[in-house]
Scaffold this motif. Structure first.
Motif: not given
Length: 395
Positions: A127, A259, A395
């Motif tokens: 991510d 995120l 994240s």
């Protein structure tokens, strides 16, 4: 791996700077400099885009065989050839050749890029690496657009050729950096590679479909906003550029923040939230028809914040989910197939924009409905994809 990651970000930044120099001006270049009539120019460029649709399956197999770095470098060189062909074009025929070369290179690039990003990132959730790449590419694309605008302002038609020549140079520079400074260890081929087939993986095909419904909003924003603002609302000529600049700033600085704010959400939930924001953007944008003309500029700029939020929430999570849900033995083929979600949307978007000639509200309703269908469809996928892929990522 840190050296390779920095080199990759530099190469992709240079690549997108060059794309920002020329891609927004491609159709104008063909009409103003090459001298091809608009209708014929649009047809020629469209033929090139459609011609690139055959590339992803071939690119995916190539990535699985030789690795993504070689394929991305080849894609850069092919795009350089396409941009160079535009520079030498003298009529519709050569424009078609240039468009096919450039579109083929672009499809080869996007069909292999995300495997390369994943391999450079290493054994971590993807991510954040995808978000960082997205931020760098957005910032450099916007910078390229600003430089192109300055060249045209100062040099007129000569500025088109200079921008195009610089685009060619950036492709070679990016390829050189990737070849010299990005180093990967080729994984051993694993058993079962031949048995992993995208067309038999129904959950993954559904992911491609629902991502495509979302992807239509992206391309509709890029090519539909100028038409809606200038042709339908009769707004100021500078407003579409201001809207795009605002989006560029937000996406170039907000990726990692998005995120963190969605860290507790599963990837599917984050993607649904992004799709819902796109549907809301369509509804809000349609509402401008009810706003007094004096307030429309501010209204449309504020509505862009909704679109940017949807893009930031959906983008990195979708790429990370597509990568994590793909079998390791066939990532190249799976991620290449995933690009069809956005390639087909790119082909369909002009036809959707053309519906403004029927009614000002029709394209907004169609795109908003597609985003709503993506919200509903993605909700059915959570239990059908690998649990590890759906779980909250980095994240």
């Amino acid at each position: 791996m840190t050296r390779s990651r920095v080199a990759l970000l530099c190469a992709l930044g240079i690549d997108n700077f060059g794309s920002g120099l020329f891609l927004p001006l491609a159709l104008v270049y063909v009409t103003q400099v090459v001298g091809v009539p608009l209708a014929m120019a649009g047809t020629a460029v469209t033929l090139g885009t459609v011609g690139g649709l055959v590339v992803p399956p071939l690119a995916g197999r190539l990535v699985d065989r030789v690795g993504p770095r070689v394929v991305v470098i080849g894609a850069q060189l092919l795009q350089a050839a396409g941009a160079g062909a535009y520079l030498l074009a003298d009529g519709a025929g050569t424009v078609v050749v240039a468009a096919v070369l450039l579109a083929t290179g672009q499809q080869l690039f996007y069909s292999s890029l995300f495997v390369l990003i994943a391999d450079v990132a290493g054994d971590v959730p993807k991510d954040r690496p995808f978000a960082e790449v997205g931020m760098v590419r957005a910032a450099c694309f916007g910078l390229g657009g600003l430089v192109a605008g300055a060249l045209l302002t100062w040099l007129g038609s000569t500025g088109y050729r200079i921008a195009l020549f610089l685009d060619v140079v950036t492709f070679f520079a990016a390829a050189s950096i990737l070849a010299s400074f990005v180093h990967l260890t080729r994984p051993r081929r694993q058993h079962g590679e031949r048995s992993a087939k995208v067309l038999r993986d129904r959950p993954y095909l559904a992911l491609i479909l629902f991502s495509g419904l979302f992807g239509l909003s992206l391309d509709f924003f890029l090519i539909g906003t100028p038409v809606f603002v200038i042709d339908r609302l009769h707004g100021p000529a500078w407003l579409p550029g201001a809207i795009l600049a605002l989006l560029t700033v937000l996406t170039s600085v907000g990726g990692t923040l998005a995120l963190r704010l969605t860290a507790r959400l599963t990837r599917i939930t984050a993607m649904r939230a992004g799709s819902a924001l796109f549907a809301a953007w369509c509804l809000v944008s349609l509402g401008v028809l009810l706003v007094p003309s004096g307030w429309r500029v501010a209204y449309l700029l504020v509505s862009t914040l909704v679109f940017a939020a949807g893009d930031l929430v959906f983008g990195p999570r979708s790429g990370a989910l597509a990568e994590a849900a793909a079998p390791p033995v066939a990532r190249g083929r799976y991620l290449a197939a995933y690009q069809y979600a956005f390639t087909v949307a790119q082909v369909l978007a002009p036809a959707v924009v053309a519906l403004f000639s029927v009614a000002d509200w029709l394209p907004w309703v169609l795109v908003g409905t597609c985003a709503g269908l993506a919200v509903a469809g993605l909700g059915t996928l959570g239990h059908r994809l690998p649990a590890g892929a759906v779980a909250p990522g980095q994240s």
